[in-house]
Design a protein around this motif. Structure first.
Motif, PDB file in Angstrom:
ATOM      1  N   THR A 170      -5.365  -4.829 -16.508  1.00 38.00           N
ATOM      2  CA  THR A 170      -4.658  -4.111 -15.049  1.00 38.00           C
ATOM      3  C   THR A 170      -6.148  -3.527 -14.535  1.00 38.00           C
ATOM      4  N   ILE A 171      -6.368  -4.031 -12.699  1.00 36.84           N
ATOM      5  CA  ILE A 171      -7.794  -3.153 -12.420  1.00 36.84           C
ATOM      6  C   ILE A 171      -7.167  -2.050 -11.316  1.00 36.84           C
ATOM      7  N   GLY A 172      -6.048  -2.142 -10.827  1.00 40.87           N
ATOM      8  CA  GLY A 172      -5.170  -1.629 -10.186  1.00 40.87           C
ATOM      9  C   GLY A 172      -3.809  -2.061  -9.566  1.00 40.87           C
ATOM     10  N   VAL A 173      -3.400  -0.540  -9.178  1.00 41.26           N
ATOM     11  CA  VAL A 173      -1.369  -0.469  -9.182  1.00 41.26           C
ATOM     12  C   VAL A 173      -1.241  -0.041  -7.436  1.00 41.26           C
ATOM     13  N   SER A 174       0.079  -1.146  -7.204  1.00 42.06           N
ATOM     14  CA  SER A 174       0.204  -0.876  -5.926  1.00 42.06           C
ATOM     15  C   SER A 174       2.206   0.808  -6.277  1.00 42.06           C
ATOM     16  N   GLU A 175       1.233   0.639  -4.729  1.00 47.59           N
ATOM     17  CA  GLU A 175       2.520   2.349  -4.121  1.00 47.59           C
ATOM     18  C   GLU A 175       4.049   1.114  -3.971  1.00 47.59           C
ATOM     19  N   PHE A 176       5.486   1.522  -4.203  1.00 48.54           N
ATOM     20  CA  PHE A 176       6.276   1.049  -4.725  1.00 48.54           C
ATOM     21  C   PHE A 176       6.983   0.612  -2.896  1.00 48.54           C
ATOM     22  N   TYR A 177       7.053  -0.603  -2.907  1.00 50.68           N
ATOM     23  CA  TYR A 177       7.362  -0.932  -1.556  1.00 50.68           C
ATOM     24  C   TYR A 177       9.053  -1.542  -1.260  1.00 50.68           C
ATOM     25  N   SER A 178       9.490  -1.325  -0.727  1.00 49.62           N
ATOM     26  CA  SER A 178      10.893  -1.264  -0.058  1.00 49.62           C
ATOM     27  C   SER A 178      10.723  -2.596  -0.251  1.00 49.62           C
ATOM     28  N   SER A 179      10.310  -3.847  -0.138  1.00 48.94           N
ATOM     29  CA  SER A 179      10.583  -5.096   0.701  1.00 48.94           C
ATOM     30  C   SER A 179       9.992  -6.198   0.084  1.00 48.94           C
ATOM     31  N   LEU A 180       9.792  -7.480  -0.522  1.00 45.69           N
ATOM     32  CA  LEU A 180       8.961  -8.216  -1.446  1.00 45.69           C
ATOM     33  C   LEU A 180       8.015  -8.243  -0.258  1.00 45.69           C
ATOM     34  N   ASP A 181       8.235  -8.822   1.589  1.00 43.64           N
ATOM     35  CA  ASP A 181       7.722  -8.759   2.334  1.00 43.64           C
ATOM     36  C   ASP A 181       6.474  -7.218   2.586  1.00 43.64           C
ATOM     37  N   ALA A 182       7.227  -6.208   2.632  1.00 40.17           N
ATOM     38  CA  ALA A 182       6.426  -5.810   2.231  1.00 40.17           C
ATOM     39  C   ALA A 182       4.659  -4.940   0.899  1.00 40.17           C
ATOM     40  N   CYS A 183       5.023  -5.596   0.206  1.00 41.14           N
ATOM     41  CA  CYS A 183       4.625  -5.555  -1.134  1.00 41.14           C
ATOM     42  C   CYS A 183       3.649  -6.590  -0.520  1.00 41.14           C
ATOM     43  N   MET A 184       4.569  -8.114  -0.270  1.00 43.28           N
ATOM     44  CA  MET A 184       3.169  -9.399  -0.196  1.00 43.28           C
ATOM     45  C   MET A 184       2.108  -8.435   1.590  1.00 43.28           C
ATOM     46  N   HIS A 185       1.973  -7.704   1.964  1.00 46.90           N
ATOM     47  CA  HIS A 185       1.747  -7.607   2.900  1.00 46.90           C
ATOM     48  C   HIS A 185       0.393  -6.717   2.306  1.00 46.90           C
ATOM     49  N   GLY A 186       0.509  -5.795   1.477  1.00 46.23           N
ATOM     50  CA  GLY A 186       0.114  -5.190   0.579  1.00 46.23           C
ATOM     51  C   GLY A 186      -0.818  -5.594   0.241  1.00 46.23           C
ATOM     52  N   ILE A 187      -0.950  -7.005  -0.648  1.00 49.10           N
ATOM     53  CA  ILE A 187      -1.404  -7.322  -1.310  1.00 49.10           C
ATOM     54  C   ILE A 187      -2.980  -8.227  -0.301  1.00 49.10           C
ATOM     55  N   GLU A 188      -2.366  -8.389   0.716  1.00 51.54           N
ATOM     56  CA  GLU A 188      -3.532  -9.164   1.865  1.00 51.54           C
ATOM     57  C   GLU A 188      -4.379  -7.682   1.885  1.00 51.54           C
ATOM     58  N   SER A 189      -3.596  -6.893   2.637  1.00 49.00           N
ATOM     59  CA  SER A 189      -4.320  -5.258   2.545  1.00 49.00           C
ATOM     60  C   SER A 189      -5.458  -5.477   1.295  1.00 49.00           C
ATOM     61  N   VAL A 190      -5.331  -5.760   0.341  1.00 45.31           N
ATOM     62  CA  VAL A 190      -6.259  -5.563  -0.826  1.00 45.31           C
ATOM     63  C   VAL A 190      -7.177  -6.449  -0.555  1.00 45.31           C
ATOM     64  N   LYS A 191      -6.543  -7.987  -0.172  1.00 45.32           N
ATOM     65  CA  LYS A 191      -7.902  -9.211  -0.559  1.00 45.32           C
ATOM     66  C   LYS A 191      -8.549  -8.332   1.056  1.00 45.32           C
ATOM     67  N   ASN A 192      -7.989  -7.941   2.158  1.00 46.13           N
ATOM     68  CA  ASN A 192      -8.846  -7.965   3.474  1.00 46.13           C
ATOM     69  C   ASN A 192      -9.848  -6.744   3.638  1.00 46.13           C
ATOM     70  N   ASN A 193      -9.638  -5.859   2.429  1.00 48.18           N
ATOM     71  CA  ASN A 193     -10.326  -4.680   2.380  1.00 48.18           C
ATOM     72  C   ASN A 193     -10.871  -4.462   1.320  1.00 48.18           C
ATOM     73  N   ALA A 194     -10.991  -4.594   0.219  1.00 45.54           N
ATOM     74  CA  ALA A 194     -11.255  -4.655  -0.623  1.00 45.54           C
ATOM     75  C   ALA A 194     -13.444  -4.590  -0.826  1.00 45.54           C
ATOM     76  N   PRO A 195     -13.300  -6.481  -0.630  1.00 46.51           N
ATOM     77  CA  PRO A 195     -14.196  -6.427  -0.528  1.00 46.51           C
ATOM     78  C   PRO A 195     -15.413  -5.989   0.817  1.00 46.51           C
ATOM     79  N   VAL A 196     -15.115  -5.647   1.663  1.00 51.69           N
ATOM     80  CA  VAL A 196     -15.911  -4.854   2.938  1.00 51.69           C
ATOM     81  C   VAL A 196     -15.886  -3.391   2.456  1.00 51.69           C
ATOM     82  N   ALA A 197     -14.884  -2.916   1.590  1.00 48.78           N
ATOM     83  CA  ALA A 197     -15.595  -0.974   1.301  1.00 48.78           C
ATOM     84  C   ALA A 197     -16.291  -0.004   1.189  1.00 48.78           C
ATOM     85  N   ASN A 198     -16.897   0.594   1.249  1.00 54.01           N
ATOM     86  CA  ASN A 198     -17.670   1.695   0.688  1.00 54.01           C
ATOM     87  C   ASN A 198     -17.200   2.233  -0.115  1.00 54.01           C
TER      88      ASN A 198
END
Length: 120
Positions: free
Chosen positions: A24-52
């Motif tokens: 395991t290389i990273g863990v998320s916060e606890f989201y109130s819904s599965l949909d919000a959790c999926m949005h969190g994954i998309e956020s990692v996909k979008n932000n990690a590659p370009v983050a300083n």
């Protein structure tokens, strides 16, 4: 390539980003819904590659713009990182590492595995 694993509970869900070797290389916060959790994954996909990287373990560190990985030392004197999205929200956190080099390798692993699929 790694994978995202989702942990579902009655009142929401969280996810882990897992490398190809099963670590395991990273863990998320606890989201109130599965949909919000999926949005969190998309956020990692979008932000990690370009983050300083903002290394707060050095004196006079240079603050970086969001999205960014923030490297810091915890109370146990271990190195950790947080991935912050463009809006400043924390979207992924690491385990503790004994060395800064291992922590920076963890960041590179997140960047490399960010585009992974969600495991069923």
């Amino acid at each position: 390539m790694g994978k995202y694993t989702i942990k579902k509970k009655e009142n929401g869900a969280s996810f882990n980003l897992v490398a190809k070797n099963g670590e395991t290389i990273g863990v998320s916060e606890f989201y109130s819904s599965l949909d919000a959790c999926m949005h969190g994954i998309e956020s990692v996909k979008n932000n990690a590659p370009v983050a300083n990287v903002e290394d707060q373990t050095v004196a006079d560190f240079r603050e970086q713009k969001h999205p960014k990985f923030v490297v810091y030392k915890d109370k146990a004197d271990e190195f950790r990182f947080r991935l912050k999205a463009g809006n400043g929200q924390i979207i992924l956190v690491s385990e503790g590492y004994r060395s800064k080099a291992a922590c920076l390798n963890g960041i590179e692993s997140v960047k490399k595995n960010a585009d992974s699929e969600v495991a069923e």
